[in-house]
Design an enzyme around this catalytic site. Structure first.
Site, PDB file in Angstrom:
ATOM      1  N   ARG A  39      72.538  19.062  93.253  1.00 20.01           N
ATOM      2  CA  ARG A  39      72.332  19.645  94.585  1.00 20.01           C
ATOM      3  C   ARG A  39      73.659  19.829  95.333  1.00 20.01           C
ATOM      4  NH1 ARG A  39      66.895  16.527  96.806  1.00 20.01           N
ATOM      5  NH2 ARG A  39      65.411  17.869  95.738  1.00 20.01           N
ATOM      6  N   LYS A 191      50.811  12.650  89.552  1.00 20.93           N
ATOM      7  CA  LYS A 191      49.584  12.690  90.339  1.00 20.93           C
ATOM      8  C   LYS A 191      48.971  14.070  90.487  1.00 20.93           C
ATOM      9  CE  LYS A 191      50.301   8.613  93.082  1.00 20.93           C
ATOM     10  NZ  LYS A 191      50.619   8.093  94.400  1.00 20.93           N
TER      11      LYS A 191
HETATM   12  C1  3PG Z   1      63.788  16.051  98.421  1.00 21.83           C
HETATM   13  O1  3PG Z   1      64.512  15.220  97.851  1.00 21.83           O
HETATM   14  O2  3PG Z   1      62.837  16.600  97.851  1.00 21.83           O
HETATM   15  C2  3PG Z   1      64.145  16.448  99.829  1.00 21.83           C
HETATM   16  O3  3PG Z   1      65.420  16.047 100.161  1.00 21.83           O
HETATM   17  C3  3PG Z   1      63.132  15.943 100.823  1.00 21.83           C
HETATM   18  O4  3PG Z   1      63.143  14.558 100.852  1.00 21.83           O
HETATM   19  P1  3PG Z   1      61.909  13.762 101.504  1.00 21.83           P
HETATM   20  O5  3PG Z   1      60.746  13.941 100.575  1.00 21.83           O
HETATM   21  O6  3PG Z   1      62.381  12.338 101.640  1.00 21.83           O
HETATM   22  O7  3PG Z   1      61.632  14.402 102.828  1.00 21.83           O
END
Ligand code: 3PG
Length: 398
Positions: A39, A191
């Site tokens: 990322r 899930k």
């Molecule tokens: C992810 O890692 O999918 C995003 O950064 C969102 O993170 P979160 O599910 O903790 O909001």
């Protein structure tokens, strides 16, 4: 109305501008080390574009779910070190702005150390926006969250999509709207309950839908097979049966695991045995899809023209033994993509980690940075972060 893109802004108009850039740096960290920088690396294109055009770039991001409290192990300092950029220890700090020069980049501390971020408090969004000329959202992976740094700040700043966000939207829209057929979708992961909407939507789009991993176990349970002492969702039985019916009505061919890799305990060093789904006994623990299923999946790939993959088929974080179904699948998918037999799209953290582990990331046609955001986007939801950009029409002060 279309979303405004940073690439549409006249480059001259970026010189000296203070830009609040939202990235998704929610990366995996193990023993104080970033284990997957995908990322961050994908965010560099926009960062470089902005700095090369003389902007002053302040990046904001989150890490984990600290729920409004400072947690040392969730500090973004580690990402600042990886990127080799200065770090600001409080995301609402502003003093450093005066010292920034054209082309500088800094990274702010984890936004989620403040409650206002996830709760999308207006006061927090306003303070965060203070001192900036414009906002760029390049965090596709967080654009499904209605957070202050994703939607709240667009009330206060002219807002634009970054290059990564734009690429994600274009690629995923294209694959969902105009796939070369047959379109095969492989869905795994833990899930059924978190992927119900996705499965229902996919049935209308895909020619063949292959359900594997622990999700496949839940479907096999619903179909009347013994699933032993394994991870599955008994409460989802009726939903699974409804999906099977919906697929029949819509001429979408459904495939489930034919056999499973099982052990006697849920542990990495359990001995792997292969069992057909009708041989599984009460004391078996399913931890991967089996050998016949692996071959069947490879066979299915031979006729595909477009393949979407989300979610692993086993406990991939334990490596080759319990990740075999996913690892073999990733390698075959990569090979067929390299040979231009099909187009492949992969999304979701665990599947992307498998690509990394197999060193085949570069062979896949498109790898999304999104996890939850990828799922919501392909199931047809409007992501709040993207919607906020579409609605924003604050004029950029030149
Ligand atoms: C992810 O890692 O999918 C995003 O950064 C969102 O993170 P979160 O599910 O903790 O909001």
């Amino acid at each position: 109305m279309a979303m405004r893109k940073i690439s549409d802004v006249n480059k001259q108009d970026l010189i000296g501008k203070y830009i609040l850039l939202r990235d998704d740096f929610n990366v995996q960290i193990v023993d104080g080390k970033i284990t997957d920088s995908f990322r961050i690396d994908k965010s560099m294109e926009t960062i470089n574009y902005l700095t090369e055009n003389g902007a002053r770039v302040v990046i904001c991001a989150h890490l984990g779910r600290p729920k409004g409290e400072y947690k040392k192990d969730l500090s973004l300092q580690i990402v600042a070190d990886y990127m080799n950029v200065p770090f600001v220890h409080d995301c609402l700090e502003k003093d450093f702005l005066h010292d920034m020069k054209n082309g500088d980049v800094v990274l702010l501390e984890n936004l989620r150390f403040y409650n206002g971020e996830e709760k999308n408090e207006d006061d927090f969004a306003k303070k965060l926006s203070d001192g900036f000329d414009l906002y760029v959202n390049d965090g596709f992976a967080v654009s499904h969250r209605n957070a202050a740094s994703v939607t709240g700040v667009t009330k206060y700043l002219p807002s634009f999509a970054g290059l990564l966000l734009t690429t994600e939207i274009e690629n995923l829209t294209n694959i969902m709207q105009h796939p070369t057929r047959p379109l095969l979708v492989f869905v795994g992961g833990g899930k059924v309950s978190t992927k119900l909407t996705l499965l229902k939507r996919l049935i209308h789009i895909a020619d063949k839908l292959v359900i594997g991993g622990a999700m496949g176990t839940t479907f096999n349970y619903a179909r009347g097979y013994n699933v032993g002492n394994s991870l599955y969702e008994p409460d989802m039985k009726q939903d699974a049966l409804d999906i099977i019916n919906l697929a029949k009505e819509n001429n979408c061919e459904l495939y489930f695991p034919l056999d499973k890799g099982v052990g006697k305990t849920f542990s990495n060093d359990a001995i792997r045995t292969n069992k057909s789904i009708d041989e599984i006994t009460d004391d078996d623990v399913i931890m991967d899809d089996g050998e016949k299923t692996i071959l069947r999946n490879a066979e299915l790939l031979k006729d595909a023209k477009t393949v979407i993959w989300n979610g692993p088929f086993g406990v991939t974080e334990w490596g080759e033994i319990w990740g075999r179904a996913s690892f073999d699948f990733a390698k075959t998918l990569a090979q067929y993509t390299r040979e231009q037999k099909l187009e492949s799209v992969v999304g979701g953290g665990d599947s992307v980690s498998v690509l990394n582990a197999c060193d085949v990331m570069q062979d896949i046609s498109y790898v999304s940075t999104g996890g939850g955001a990828f799922l919501e986007f392909i199931q047809g939801d409007i992501l709040p972060g993207i919607d906020a950009l579409v609605k924003n029409n604050i004029k950029l002060d030149l």
